[in-house]
Design a protein around this motif. Sequence first.
Motif, mmCIF file in Angstrom:
data_model
loop_
_atom_site.group_PDB
_atom_site.id
_atom_site.type_symbol
_atom_site.label_atom_id
_atom_site.label_comp_id
_atom_site.label_asym_id
_atom_site.label_seq_id
_atom_site.Cartn_x
_atom_site.Cartn_y
_atom_site.Cartn_z
ATOM 1 N N GLY A 371 1.980 48.023 31.039
ATOM 2 C CA GLY A 371 2.507 46.682 31.243
ATOM 3 C C GLY A 371 1.463 45.621 31.513
ATOM 4 N N LYS A 372 0.182 45.976 31.433
ATOM 5 C CA LYS A 372 -0.880 44.996 31.664
ATOM 6 C C LYS A 372 -0.997 44.081 30.446
ATOM 7 C CE LYS A 372 -5.830 44.495 32.590
ATOM 8 N NZ LYS A 372 -7.128 45.195 32.766
ATOM 9 N N LEU A 373 -1.080 42.784 30.709
ATOM 10 C CA LEU A 373 -1.213 41.818 29.626
ATOM 11 C C LEU A 373 -2.619 41.878 29.045
ATOM 12 C CD1 LEU A 373 0.030 39.459 28.011
ATOM 13 C CD2 LEU A 373 -0.820 37.916 29.800
ATOM 14 N N LEU A 374 -2.718 42.132 27.745
ATOM 15 C CA LEU A 374 -4.002 42.246 27.073
ATOM 16 C C LEU A 374 -4.339 41.012 26.249
ATOM 17 C CD1 LEU A 374 -3.696 45.931 25.808
ATOM 18 C CD2 LEU A 374 -4.812 45.108 27.893
ATOM 19 N N GLN A 375 -3.311 40.385 25.658
ATOM 20 C CA GLN A 375 -3.545 39.225 24.804
ATOM 21 C C GLN A 375 -2.398 38.223 24.937
ATOM 22 O OE1 GLN A 375 -4.616 41.388 20.871
ATOM 23 N NE2 GLN A 375 -5.463 39.316 20.642
ATOM 24 N N GLU A 376 -2.758 36.949 24.836
ATOM 25 C CA GLU A 376 -1.803 35.856 24.716
ATOM 26 C C GLU A 376 -2.192 35.027 23.502
ATOM 27 O OE1 GLU A 376 -0.032 33.778 28.528
ATOM 28 O OE2 GLU A 376 -2.113 34.371 28.924
ATOM 29 N N LEU A 377 -1.251 34.833 22.605
ATOM 30 C CA LEU A 377 -1.526 34.018 21.424
ATOM 31 C C LEU A 377 -0.579 32.827 21.445
ATOM 32 C CD1 LEU A 377 -1.931 37.244 20.564
ATOM 33 C CD2 LEU A 377 -2.647 36.140 18.443
ATOM 34 N N PRO A 378 -1.030 31.683 21.942
ATOM 35 C CA PRO A 378 -0.159 30.520 22.130
ATOM 36 C C PRO A 378 0.084 29.764 20.830
ATOM 37 C CG PRO A 378 -2.369 30.000 22.868
ATOM 38 C CD PRO A 378 -2.393 31.445 22.447
ATOM 39 N N VAL A 379 0.924 30.303 19.961
ATOM 40 C CA VAL A 379 1.132 29.731 18.624
ATOM 41 C C VAL A 379 2.429 28.939 18.522
ATOM 42 C CG1 VAL A 379 -0.224 31.545 17.538
ATOM 43 C CG2 VAL A 379 2.242 31.845 17.818
ATOM 44 N N GLY A 380 3.210 28.862 19.611
ATOM 45 C CA GLY A 380 4.470 28.129 19.549
ATOM 46 C C GLY A 380 5.621 28.938 20.093
ATOM 47 N N ARG A 381 6.811 28.396 19.956
ATOM 48 C CA ARG A 381 8.024 29.011 20.529
ATOM 49 C C ARG A 381 8.511 30.140 19.615
ATOM 50 N NH1 ARG A 381 12.557 25.534 21.085
ATOM 51 N NH2 ARG A 381 11.834 24.470 19.205
ATOM 52 N N LEU A 382 8.004 31.331 19.896
ATOM 53 C CA LEU A 382 8.398 32.493 19.110
ATOM 54 C C LEU A 382 9.641 33.130 19.710
ATOM 55 C CD1 LEU A 382 4.963 34.220 18.371
ATOM 56 C CD2 LEU A 382 6.117 32.354 17.141
ATOM 57 N N ASN A 383 10.592 33.504 18.847
ATOM 58 C CA ASN A 383 11.855 34.058 19.336
ATOM 59 C C ASN A 383 11.904 35.575 19.185
ATOM 60 O OD1 ASN A 383 14.417 32.831 20.437
ATOM 61 N ND2 ASN A 383 15.295 34.231 18.925
ATOM 62 N N ASN A 384 11.844 36.080 17.959
ATOM 63 C CA ASN A 384 11.903 37.517 17.704
ATOM 64 C C ASN A 384 10.638 37.979 16.994
ATOM 65 O OD1 ASN A 384 14.494 37.170 18.681
ATOM 66 N ND2 ASN A 384 15.457 38.469 17.140
ATOM 67 N N VAL A 385 10.346 39.272 17.150
ATOM 68 C CA VAL A 385 9.140 39.826 16.533
ATOM 69 C C VAL A 385 9.435 41.235 16.045
ATOM 70 C CG1 VAL A 385 8.232 40.694 18.738
ATOM 71 C CG2 VAL A 385 6.649 40.236 16.843
ATOM 72 N N ASP A 386 8.775 41.625 14.957
ATOM 73 C CA ASP A 386 8.910 42.983 14.434
ATOM 74 C C ASP A 386 7.567 43.413 13.856
ATOM 75 O OD1 ASP A 386 10.109 45.381 13.910
ATOM 76 O OD2 ASP A 386 11.443 44.657 12.331
ATOM 77 N N VAL A 387 7.408 44.729 13.677
ATOM 78 C CA VAL A 387 6.112 45.302 13.277
ATOM 79 C C VAL A 387 6.326 46.317 12.165
ATOM 80 C CG1 VAL A 387 4.188 46.748 14.046
ATOM 81 C CG2 VAL A 387 5.081 44.987 15.562
#
Length: 639
Positions: A371-387
């Motif tokens: 649960g440690k935060l490794l990265q923040e990518l401040p690209v805007g208001r992101l809602n959903n994500v998939d990989v």
Amino acid sequence: MNSALFVPKQCLLAMLISLATVPALAASPTLKLQPWPHTQEVSINALGFVPGQSTTERLASAREGLLLLDAQGRELSRLEGAFEGLDSRALGAKALVASLDSTRQQALLVSLDPEKRQWGKPLYLPARDFPVNGLCLYRDEASNLFVFLVGEEGKGEQWLVGNGEHLNERAQRVRGLPLPPDAQTCQVQDSANQLFVNEEKVGWWAYPASSEADAVRVPVAMRTPFGDIQQAAGDMAALPGGLLGLDPQAGQLHLYQQDSKGWAAKASLALPGLNEPESLAIRSTQTGLELLLRDDDNGRLYQGQINWQPASVSLPPVLPTVAAIGQSEPVARQGDAADDPAIWVHPTTPALSRVLGTNKKEGLLAYDLQGKLLQELPVGRLNNVDVRTNFKLGTQTVDLAVASNRDHNSLSLFRIDRVSGELREAGEIPTPLNEIYGICLFQPVEGELYAFANGKDGRYLQYRLSAPDGVVKGELVRQFSVDSQPEGCVADDQRQRLFLGEEDVGVWAVDARADRPATLNSVIKVGPQLHADVEGIALYQGAGNDYLVISSQGNDSYLVLDGEPPYAVRGAFRVGLNGTAGIDGASETDGLEVTSANLGGPWSVGMLVVQDGRKRMPEQTQNFKFVPWSEVAKALRLP
């Protein structure tokens, strides 16, 4: 006005006629009250029954100690000190007693062995920065023990103090709770998960007691002219389906019955001879109710019987509870910020896998499995994500994360380094959607990748993603719609199927192939098992068993179905708090994700990640909870 408390004259006459023909227990309730002898050397301020139907002992708090009394009021045992207020619960063969230490100005809990007449070592809650007026105990469906504190100026708190038959070594604050400004006392009815609080000049209120519940309240009874309380809403006692409340200034005891519409007044009983009745305690018997009272005017005690019991109330089914064993760091934005997770599995070293999460006020987040935060990518208001894995980006092979960007109504793309797990921006694909919402990926064969994006108007757009020259492009290949607002979606790559949620309707299945008709087939509709809003959807694909996992946001649960027709329901569960690890439960869940990959250790048969809409213990911004799939399988007895 509380319409449940108003009875027209003609209806009242019909009720009286009908009551005259039924057995005594169902007739108009009557009260038999008589003085109760007690130890005269102490100043008792609160009374209670020792938990258990077969016991005859009583409990009392006094300025001289906590007391165990026999049925005749004789003292059997004492815990020295000065105490105010009282509540109790069974603790195995013992009793758990809660009170307020007047000298230390702290709430405490202490076990009592009634048979040996021995008191245990008190557990003190930390001193508060507000005066505590009252307290009450609560045991939830997972046997967690809590104490509620009622303070001045509307301050209330809920603390975790134990589980099952054991008290914790220290109490943990779970949440603050806004209460009426002049609240003095509280009671909890465990089986209904209801917290009752008085507001002396207004009435009695019912709140959800669950540690994951929202702080909403409904009236049980109000003062005249809006209800039947003549003067003041004082002390009260709760039991399944009913509430008894004292109006100390009017010298009345009110009885209320709960039904599907709310609360209805059953009777108002006079308390002759009592000038200021307080400290109400009740318990059920075979013939009705047994009660204890104290007259605050002169300190005299009374005992009595009422030939009435509330009717049983239909309660929601008790769902099994699983606990998260890990959680992400809270997101860096207040309010409704965290939304949807995805799980990226490292191709060679599972322990280096990542949990991705969207912050819909900031951008994309990446966490390790602790649960440690490794990265923040401040690209805007992101809602959903998939990989998805193995995407050809020019001459390179990368893994790809795709998110819906509400700032630009676009798809934001991120490449994932297959060795380090590091994410980098990989481009953006505009869409014609006015309010983009959800996103999921579909990979029918290696080298081919599609993205489904939906908008709040119900439209779905299917894009073919490719990057032969190193720049990701999206070709619109299909469109279809649902009738109302869609939510999460997930694609079954193996069977070339897309599952999608419609918030207030249910879950649909549709052929995911771009050259096939987009015919919607119902998987499950909103109803007794699936409660709107339908939110996140994920697919667990194990060895021979596929399961759909759906966020049933309306009742803070998660529904598990077979991943193939006829989509049999396997059960529902909740994510409850983990007191040992200091992790609260999850509720108001938006997105979720699950994998069957062996990530090692507790994740050997997979991991479930759910967004937590109400972060508590301590109260912080939203985050994501990590649950071993093995615990879900165990709770639902999955094959």
